[in-house]
Design an enzyme around this catalytic site. Structure first.
Site, PDB file in Angstrom:
ATOM      1  N   CYS A   1      -8.731  -8.359  -5.051  1.00  0.00           N
ATOM      2  CA  CYS A   1      -7.364  -7.890  -3.940  1.00  0.00           C
ATOM      3  C   CYS A   1      -7.938  -6.842  -3.063  1.00  0.00           C
ATOM      4  CB  CYS A   1      -6.311  -7.536  -5.000  1.00  0.00           C
ATOM      5  SG  CYS A   1      -5.818  -8.451  -6.252  1.00  0.00           S
TER       6      CYS A   1
HETATM    7  N1  NAD Z   1      -5.512 -10.854  -9.968  1.00  0.00           N
HETATM    8  C1  NAD Z   1      -5.239  -9.677  -9.683  1.00  0.00           C
HETATM    9  O1  NAD Z   1      -5.397  -8.615 -10.375  1.00  0.00           O
HETATM   10  C2  NAD Z   1      -3.764  -9.521  -8.907  1.00  0.00           C
HETATM   11  C3  NAD Z   1      -3.028  -8.230  -8.987  1.00  0.00           C
HETATM   12  C4  NAD Z   1      -2.048  -8.185  -7.849  1.00  0.00           C
HETATM   13  C5  NAD Z   1      -1.661  -9.474  -7.126  1.00  0.00           C
HETATM   14  N2  NAD Z   1      -2.652 -10.219  -7.093  1.00  0.00           N
HETATM   15  C6  NAD Z   1      -2.172 -11.593  -6.320  1.00  0.00           C
HETATM   16  O2  NAD Z   1      -1.389 -12.323  -6.890  1.00  0.00           O
HETATM   17  C7  NAD Z   1      -1.713 -13.707  -6.447  1.00  0.00           C
HETATM   18  C8  NAD Z   1      -2.301 -14.733  -7.668  1.00  0.00           C
HETATM   19  O3  NAD Z   1      -3.280 -14.226  -7.813  1.00  0.00           O
HETATM   20  P1  NAD Z   1      -4.234 -14.610  -9.045  1.00  0.00           P
HETATM   21  O4  NAD Z   1      -5.415 -13.455  -9.461  1.00  0.00           O
HETATM   22  O5  NAD Z   1      -3.374 -14.935 -10.294  1.00  0.00           O
HETATM   23  O6  NAD Z   1      -4.787 -15.715  -8.930  1.00  0.00           O
HETATM   24  P2  NAD Z   1      -5.778 -16.895  -9.696  1.00  0.00           P
HETATM   25  O7  NAD Z   1      -6.666 -17.689  -8.927  1.00  0.00           O
HETATM   26  O8  NAD Z   1      -6.048 -16.169 -11.057  1.00  0.00           O
HETATM   27  O9  NAD Z   1      -4.434 -17.927 -10.259  1.00  0.00           O
HETATM   28  C9  NAD Z   1      -3.866 -18.604  -9.390  1.00  0.00           C
HETATM   29  C10 NAD Z   1      -3.545 -19.987  -9.983  1.00  0.00           C
HETATM   30  O10 NAD Z   1      -2.655 -20.600  -9.094  1.00  0.00           O
HETATM   31  C11 NAD Z   1      -3.103 -22.209  -9.225  1.00  0.00           C
HETATM   32  N3  NAD Z   1      -2.349 -22.672  -8.119  1.00  0.00           N
HETATM   33  C12 NAD Z   1      -3.194 -22.828  -6.912  1.00  0.00           C
HETATM   34  N4  NAD Z   1      -2.476 -23.610  -6.121  1.00  0.00           N
HETATM   35  C13 NAD Z   1      -1.259 -23.967  -6.766  1.00  0.00           C
HETATM   36  C14 NAD Z   1      -0.001 -24.821  -6.160  1.00  0.00           C
HETATM   37  N5  NAD Z   1       0.070 -25.180  -5.095  1.00  0.00           N
HETATM   38  N6  NAD Z   1       0.684 -25.027  -7.111  1.00  0.00           N
HETATM   39  C15 NAD Z   1       0.606 -24.484  -8.385  1.00  0.00           C
HETATM   40  N7  NAD Z   1      -0.627 -23.685  -8.809  1.00  0.00           N
HETATM   41  C16 NAD Z   1      -1.411 -23.322  -8.149  1.00  0.00           C
HETATM   42  C17 NAD Z   1      -4.535 -22.190  -9.450  1.00  0.00           C
HETATM   43  O11 NAD Z   1      -4.860 -23.490 -10.019  1.00  0.00           O
HETATM   44  C18 NAD Z   1      -4.663 -20.733 -10.370  1.00  0.00           C
HETATM   45  O12 NAD Z   1      -4.624 -21.217 -11.903  1.00  0.00           O
HETATM   46  C19 NAD Z   1      -2.651 -13.633  -5.241  1.00  0.00           C
HETATM   47  O13 NAD Z   1      -1.434 -13.582  -4.156  1.00  0.00           O
HETATM   48  C20 NAD Z   1      -3.212 -12.065  -5.708  1.00  0.00           C
HETATM   49  O14 NAD Z   1      -3.533 -11.511  -4.159  1.00  0.00           O
HETATM   50  C21 NAD Z   1      -3.312 -10.497  -7.953  1.00  0.00           C
END
Ligand code: NAD
Length: 316
Positions: A260
């Site tokens: 992030c």
């Molecule tokens: N990882 C962190 O620590 C964190 C913290 C705060 C906010 N965020 C934000 O949260 C959001 C998600 O991040 P994350 O780390 O969970 O990502 P991630 O990559 O771990 O997981 C995202 C999941 O979404 C799935 N995906 C992608 N496109 C899709 C679709 N069209 N339909 C259904 N599923 C779909 C992927 O296959 C994946 O399993 C991002 O915007 C990120 O910036 C992440």
């Protein structure tokens, strides 16, 4: 039994949310386009460090099911979108996964549903990008369904501040949308903080991460300066960190990493540039951080040479 919450995107953000929903006694399902992720969860296996296989087992015992079929979203009271918002290979914001997920949700949207976006994005995303896509099939946000934005603040690996114990910022397209979103999250977390609107909540999330980005750049630049003039940066930080107010210690290193912190400021810079505004602090921070890997490699090389070792053969 009706589904209370459907989570779209079962990664670092979506899976812990689904687990918390199950713990809190909500009926939950998950949808992910990654067949391996779904097969793992259906087989009782977790792909996320903070979630153990036993947690997935407990979720499944509580009725949780994961599917690649978006039909599982139909009839859910609340749909939470947790898909990635990363960067393109050229380093620009990549909203494609979010657009695809929102289009999928739109196809299964029913009157009365609360749709909440948790993915991080620039201010205006919920109203200007998500809302028109959700309204494409005729239902209106704030009238026929509720639209909300609630940034995730999860800190993977942090045992002290969990999803439940970290205050949750919540916002809505209308006051009523925000009220529905707050009522939903109050079932999952100890404290809900309602923002004035979705743009304030979106900006709050990016500001939190931009704060860390800029401060990491500052401490790194201070480290480069201290190195050049013979000041011990670690002793500087040890001393400065004793101030009980007005100073938060960041540690120098080879730059900035993680999902992030290096990414989110890019969303703000790109959107601000489109609006004719330059974020000078973020641009300056980026220049410092981009130069850090080279600086650290150079320091390592100098130290090896000073110790009489050949950098080409040394293992650090
Ligand atoms: N990882 C962190 O620590 C964190 C913290 C705060 C906010 N965020 C934000 O949260 C959001 C998600 O991040 P994350 O780390 O969970 O990502 P991630 O990559 O771990 O997981 C995202 C999941 O979404 C799935 N995906 C992608 N496109 C899709 C679709 N069209 N339909 C259904 N599923 C779909 C992927 O296959 C994946 O399993 C991002 O915007 C990120 O910036 C992440």
């Amino acid at each position: 039994m009706c589904t209370e919450v459907a989570v779209v995107g079962l990664g670092y953000v979506g899976l812990p949310l689904a687990r918390r929903a199950c713990e809190a006694g909500l009926t939950a399902v998950g949808h992910d386009i990654d067949a391996e992720v779904v097969a793992g969860l259906e087989g009782g296996r977790s792909h996320i460090g903070d979630i153990h296989d036993g947690d997935v087992g407990a979720m499944r015992a509580a009725g949780f099911r994961a599917s690649t079929d978006p039909a599982v979203l139909a009839g859910a009271h609340t749909v939470v979108i947790c898909v990635p918002t990363g960067l393109t290979p050229a380093g620009e914001p990549d909203l494609e996964p979010l657009l695809a997920a929102v289009r999928t949700v739109a196809r299964h949207l029913e009157p009365g549903t609360l749709v909440c976006v948790e993915s991080t994005s620039h201010p205006g995303t919920t109203e200007e990008i998500v809302r028109p896509l959700l309204e494409a099939h005729g239902l209106r946000a704030g009238e026929d369904f509720h639209l909300a934005y609630s940034p995730e603040r999860i800190d993977p690996g942090n045992r002290r501040y969990t999803l439940r114990t970290t205050p949750k910022v919540v916002s809505g397209s209308t006051e009523l949308c925000a009220k529905h979103a707050a009522a939903f999250y109050e079932r999952l977390v100890d404290e809900v903080v309602v923002a004035a609107g979705t743009r304030e909540a979106e900006m709050a999330k990016i500001l939190e991460n931009a704060y860390r980005y800029v401060n990491i750049a500052l401490v790194n630049e201070a480290a480069v300066y201290c190195d050049r003039v013979g000041i011990d940066i670690w002793d500087v930080l040890r001393c400065a960190d004793t101030k009980p107010f007005g100073f938060s210690a960041f540690r120098p290193g080879p730059g900035v990493g993680g999902h992030c912190i290096p990414v989110d400021p890019r969303y703000l810079m790109a959107r601000a540039a489109e609006q004719g505004f330059t974020f000078h602090t973020l641009g300056a921070a980026r220049a410092v951080l981009d130069a850090m890997p080279d600086h650290v490699a150079g320091r390592a090389r100098d130290l090896l040479v000073a110790a009489g070792k050949d950098p080409a053969r040394a293992r650090v």
